[in-house]
Design an enzyme around this catalytic site. Structure first.
Site, PDB file in Angstrom:
ATOM      1  N   LYS A 123       0.811  -1.224   0.000  1.00  0.00           N
ATOM      2  CA  LYS A 123       0.000   0.000   0.000  1.00  0.00           C
ATOM      3  C   LYS A 123       0.840   1.269   0.000  1.00  0.00           C
ATOM      4  O   LYS A 123       0.364   2.331  -0.387  1.00  0.00           O
ATOM      5  CB  LYS A 123      -0.969   0.009   1.174  1.00  0.00           C
ATOM      6  CG  LYS A 123      -2.128  -0.959   0.963  1.00  0.00           C
ATOM      7  CD  LYS A 123      -3.463  -0.327   1.247  1.00  0.00           C
ATOM      8  CE  LYS A 123      -4.636  -1.217   0.897  1.00  0.00           C
ATOM      9  NZ  LYS A 123      -4.551  -2.589   1.409  1.00  0.00           N
ATOM     10  N   SER A 160      -8.171   1.570   9.244  1.00  0.00           N
ATOM     11  CA  SER A 160      -7.523   1.067  10.449  1.00  0.00           C
ATOM     12  C   SER A 160      -6.470   0.059  10.024  1.00  0.00           C
ATOM     13  O   SER A 160      -5.885  -0.621  10.838  1.00  0.00           O
ATOM     14  CB  SER A 160      -8.545   0.416  11.379  1.00  0.00           C
ATOM     15  OG  SER A 160      -9.268  -0.545  10.654  1.00  0.00           O
ATOM     16  N   GLN A 195      -1.182   3.389   7.492  1.00  0.00           N
ATOM     17  CA  GLN A 195       0.269   3.535   7.610  1.00  0.00           C
ATOM     18  C   GLN A 195       0.884   4.039   6.313  1.00  0.00           C
ATOM     19  O   GLN A 195       1.840   4.804   6.333  1.00  0.00           O
ATOM     20  CB  GLN A 195       0.917   2.203   7.995  1.00  0.00           C
ATOM     21  CG  GLN A 195       1.059   2.029   9.483  1.00  0.00           C
ATOM     22  CD  GLN A 195       0.150   0.938  10.008  1.00  0.00           C
ATOM     23  OE1 GLN A 195      -1.070   1.093   9.963  1.00  0.00           O
ATOM     24  NE2 GLN A 195       0.706  -0.152  10.476  1.00  0.00           N
ATOM     25  N   ASP A 211       2.887 -17.331 -17.415  1.00  0.00           N
ATOM     26  CA  ASP A 211       1.643 -17.817 -18.014  1.00  0.00           C
ATOM     27  C   ASP A 211       0.437 -17.322 -17.230  1.00  0.00           C
ATOM     28  O   ASP A 211      -0.647 -17.121 -17.781  1.00  0.00           O
ATOM     29  CB  ASP A 211       1.623 -19.353 -18.015  1.00  0.00           C
ATOM     30  CG  ASP A 211       2.821 -19.923 -18.757  1.00  0.00           C
ATOM     31  OD1 ASP A 211       3.011 -19.539 -19.933  1.00  0.00           O
ATOM     32  OD2 ASP A 211       3.582 -20.712 -18.164  1.00  0.00           O
ATOM     33  N   GLY A 255     -10.455  -4.446  -2.486  1.00  0.00           N
ATOM     34  CA  GLY A 255     -11.200  -3.530  -3.348  1.00  0.00           C
ATOM     35  C   GLY A 255     -10.704  -3.506  -4.777  1.00  0.00           C
ATOM     36  O   GLY A 255     -11.304  -2.865  -5.636  1.00  0.00           O
ATOM     37  N   LEU A 290      -4.748  -3.134  -6.085  1.00  0.00           N
ATOM     38  CA  LEU A 290      -3.527  -3.876  -6.443  1.00  0.00           C
ATOM     39  C   LEU A 290      -3.764  -4.674  -7.721  1.00  0.00           C
ATOM     40  O   LEU A 290      -2.934  -4.680  -8.634  1.00  0.00           O
ATOM     41  CB  LEU A 290      -3.148  -4.814  -5.288  1.00  0.00           C
ATOM     42  CG  LEU A 290      -1.924  -5.700  -5.501  1.00  0.00           C
ATOM     43  CD1 LEU A 290      -0.650  -4.855  -5.620  1.00  0.00           C
ATOM     44  CD2 LEU A 290      -1.765  -6.710  -4.353  1.00  0.00           C
ATOM     45  N   GLU A 305      -9.768 -13.589  -3.879  1.00  0.00           N
ATOM     46  CA  GLU A 305     -10.485 -13.007  -2.736  1.00  0.00           C
ATOM     47  C   GLU A 305     -10.730 -14.051  -1.659  1.00  0.00           C
ATOM     48  O   GLU A 305     -10.747 -15.247  -1.945  1.00  0.00           O
ATOM     49  CB  GLU A 305     -11.894 -12.602  -3.190  1.00  0.00           C
ATOM     50  CG  GLU A 305     -12.022 -11.267  -3.806  1.00  0.00           C
ATOM     51  CD  GLU A 305     -13.500 -10.952  -4.024  1.00  0.00           C
ATOM     52  OE1 GLU A 305     -13.888  -9.845  -3.670  1.00  0.00           O
ATOM     53  OE2 GLU A 305     -14.248 -11.802  -4.534  1.00  0.00           O
ATOM     54  N   GLY A 315     -15.848 -13.324   1.443  1.00  0.00           N
ATOM     55  CA  GLY A 315     -15.988 -11.928   1.014  1.00  0.00           C
ATOM     56  C   GLY A 315     -15.796 -11.804  -0.480  1.00  0.00           C
ATOM     57  O   GLY A 315     -14.926 -11.084  -0.953  1.00  0.00           O
ATOM     58  N   ASP A 347     -17.274 -10.303  -2.934  1.00  0.00           N
ATOM     59  CA  ASP A 347     -18.005  -9.223  -3.609  1.00  0.00           C
ATOM     60  C   ASP A 347     -17.482  -8.985  -5.027  1.00  0.00           C
ATOM     61  O   ASP A 347     -18.255  -8.736  -5.949  1.00  0.00           O
ATOM     62  CB  ASP A 347     -17.931  -7.917  -2.790  1.00  0.00           C
ATOM     63  CG  ASP A 347     -16.520  -7.535  -2.398  1.00  0.00           C
ATOM     64  OD1 ASP A 347     -15.812  -8.401  -1.832  1.00  0.00           O
ATOM     65  OD2 ASP A 347     -16.106  -6.400  -2.642  1.00  0.00           O
ATOM     66  N   LYS A 369      10.578 -19.082   5.667  1.00  0.00           N
ATOM     67  CA  LYS A 369      11.092 -18.206   6.734  1.00  0.00           C
ATOM     68  C   LYS A 369      10.547 -16.790   6.610  1.00  0.00           C
ATOM     69  O   LYS A 369      11.272 -15.798   6.740  1.00  0.00           O
ATOM     70  CB  LYS A 369      12.642 -18.183   6.744  1.00  0.00           C
ATOM     71  CG  LYS A 369      13.314 -19.531   6.565  1.00  0.00           C
ATOM     72  CD  LYS A 369      12.850 -20.546   7.609  1.00  0.00           C
ATOM     73  CE  LYS A 369      13.188 -21.961   7.167  1.00  0.00           C
ATOM     74  NZ  LYS A 369      12.412 -22.954   7.954  1.00  0.00           N
ATOM     75  N   SER A 417       1.059  -9.937  -0.596  1.00  0.00           N
ATOM     76  CA  SER A 417       0.758  -8.510  -0.489  1.00  0.00           C
ATOM     77  C   SER A 417       1.213  -7.819   0.792  1.00  0.00           C
ATOM     78  O   SER A 417       1.401  -6.603   0.797  1.00  0.00           O
ATOM     79  CB  SER A 417      -0.740  -8.288  -0.699  1.00  0.00           C
ATOM     80  OG  SER A 417      -1.484  -9.029   0.242  1.00  0.00           O
TER      81      SER A 417
HETATM   82  C1  LIG Z   1      -5.223  -3.633   1.104  1.00  0.00           C
HETATM   83  C2  LIG Z   1      -4.635  -4.976   1.058  1.00  0.00           C
HETATM   84  C3  LIG Z   1      -5.058  -5.942   0.113  1.00  0.00           C
HETATM   85  C4  LIG Z   1      -6.182  -5.662  -0.862  1.00  0.00           C
HETATM   86  O1  LIG Z   1      -5.803  -4.655  -1.769  1.00  0.00           O
HETATM   87  P1  LIG Z   1      -6.874  -3.949  -2.704  1.00  0.00           P
HETATM   88  O2  LIG Z   1      -6.099  -2.962  -3.483  1.00  0.00           O
HETATM   89  O3  LIG Z   1      -7.915  -3.335  -1.824  1.00  0.00           O
HETATM   90  O4  LIG Z   1      -7.476  -5.031  -3.546  1.00  0.00           O
HETATM   91  C5  LIG Z   1      -4.419  -7.163   0.078  1.00  0.00           C
HETATM   92  N1  LIG Z   1      -3.421  -7.456   0.948  1.00  0.00           N
HETATM   93  C6  LIG Z   1      -2.991  -6.569   1.865  1.00  0.00           C
HETATM   94  C7  LIG Z   1      -1.885  -6.963   2.763  1.00  0.00           C
HETATM   95  C8  LIG Z   1      -3.576  -5.290   1.950  1.00  0.00           C
HETATM   96  O5  LIG Z   1      -3.137  -4.412   2.856  1.00  0.00           O
END
Ligand SMILES: *Cc1c(COP(=O)(O)O)cnc(C)c1O
Length: 329
Positions: free
Chosen positions: A57, A82, A87, A176, A184, A187, A208, A212, A214, A277, A312
């Site tokens: 993010k 939150s 951050q 591939d 949302g 990313l 997803e 959830g 959606d 690790k 992520s």
């Molecule tokens: C926000 C977040 C996501 C989801 O990202 P979107 O852009 O809302 O799809 C996935 N993993 C982590 C660690 C996040 O902080």
């Protein structure tokens, strides 16, 4: 491939990469022969758990704030979150020498409130049962002239997030399949634009939480679906509805939206701890879980393929993490 009707283009992602150069970490791409053997595929993990503030993010937050006009810079940025977006905005504002306000529910974890304050943000707490967050945020934004940055439905945020996908492809070359953790869809939309431009043959999927879904419902029905706040350990993906901008990009570029359940997320977190690790947060394992354990519907076939996976983030309370690994869900 560039589609002029979409809200972001490959050029926007390249420009974001230039802004982030020397500011964001160029995170490592890890591989694991055990993971490859389990999946029967070649897996490349882009490790955004090692990004600044612990998640991708930062990329989108910084890319948005770096494009503020001088007037916007003077007043600063405001965000409701939150989670990791809080951050990201707090750290980006600090690096760019501006003020930030983060609006958080007053029952948010104390550690998150503290971390956000430590990055230099002013944290304003609200009561989620009696106060309307949107109205409060708008009031503060108007009073102080601050610019509100949403967590995913914003072109500059989406383009910044896409630099994670761009770096992965620059490093490993052809893929591939590309699997991306999805809440949302910020990313996923950014990475999909990068991937489909560089590798038009690559199949791109968002992943997803099963509870959830959606985005999956929206993607498959062709209209924005809103769900109740989902019950899942993937707290970074507890969104109720896609954004209109993220939806437009994902609808045009994704092969499909897949889901994985919370058990698969815990097993994936355990695999990362034991074999690689690495500490990853539950949401951070969505894409890796689909590759290694399969998606909930058994649709994804990775056998013999080169598969890119965005991991992520890694922000998880240590005591909660230990409990999840020990007891499961
Ligand atoms: C926000 C977040 C996501 C989801 O990202 P979107 O852009 O809302 O799809 C996935 N993993 C982590 C660690 C996040 O902080």
């Amino acid at each position: 491939m560039s589609n002029p009707s979409l809200p972001i283009s490959f050029a926007d992602i390249s420009a974001a990469a230039a802004r982030l150069q020397g500011v964001a970490h160029r995170t490592p791409v890890h591989t694991s022969s055990t993971a490859n053997a389990r999946a029967g595929a070649e897996l490349f993990f882009k490790c955004e758990n090692f990004q600044r503030m612990g998640a991708f993010k930062f990329r989108g937050g910084y890319n948005a704030l770096a494009q503020f006009s001088p007037e916007q810079r003077k007043a600063g940025a405001i965000a409701f979150s939150s989670g990791n977006h809080a951050q990201a905005i707090a750290l980006s504002a600090k690096l760019l020498g501006m003020q930030s306000v983060i609006v958080m529910p007053k029952d948010a974890p104390e550690a998150k409130i503290r971390a956000t304050r430590e990055y230099g943000a002013e944290v304003i707490l609200f009561d989620r049962y009696t106060q309307d967050r949107e109205a409060l945020g708008k009031q503060i934004a108007t009073e102080r002239g601050m610019t509100l940055i949403p967590p995913y439905n914003h072109a500059h945020v989406m383009a910044g997030q896409g630099t994670a996908g761009l770096e992965l492809i620059e490093e490993v070359g052809t893929l591939d399949i590309l699997l991306i953790c999805m809440g949302g869809g910020g990313l996923t939309s950014g990475c999909a634009v990068a991937a489909k431009h560089l590798l038009p043959q690559c199949d791109v999927y968002g992943v997803e939480p099963l509870a959830g879904n959606d985005f999956q419902q929206s993607f498959r029905s062709g209209q924005l679906v809103k769900i109740d706040v989902p019950r899942t350990i993937a707290d970074g993906a507890q969104t109720q509805s896609p954004g209109n901008l993220t939806y437009a990009v994902c609808k045009a570029l994704l092969k499909d939206v897949l889901t994985v359940d919370d058990h698969a997320l815990v097993n994936t977190m355990r695999f990362f701890a034991e074999r690689m690790k690495m500490v990853i947060e539950p949401t951070g394992g969505l894409a890796a879980a689909a590759a290694m354990l399969g998606d909930s519907e058994g649709k994804l076939d990775v056998k013999g393929k080169r598969v890119g996976i965005i991991v992520s983030g890694g922000n998880v309370d240590p005591a909660y993490y230990a409990q999840l690994l020990r007891d499961g869900v």
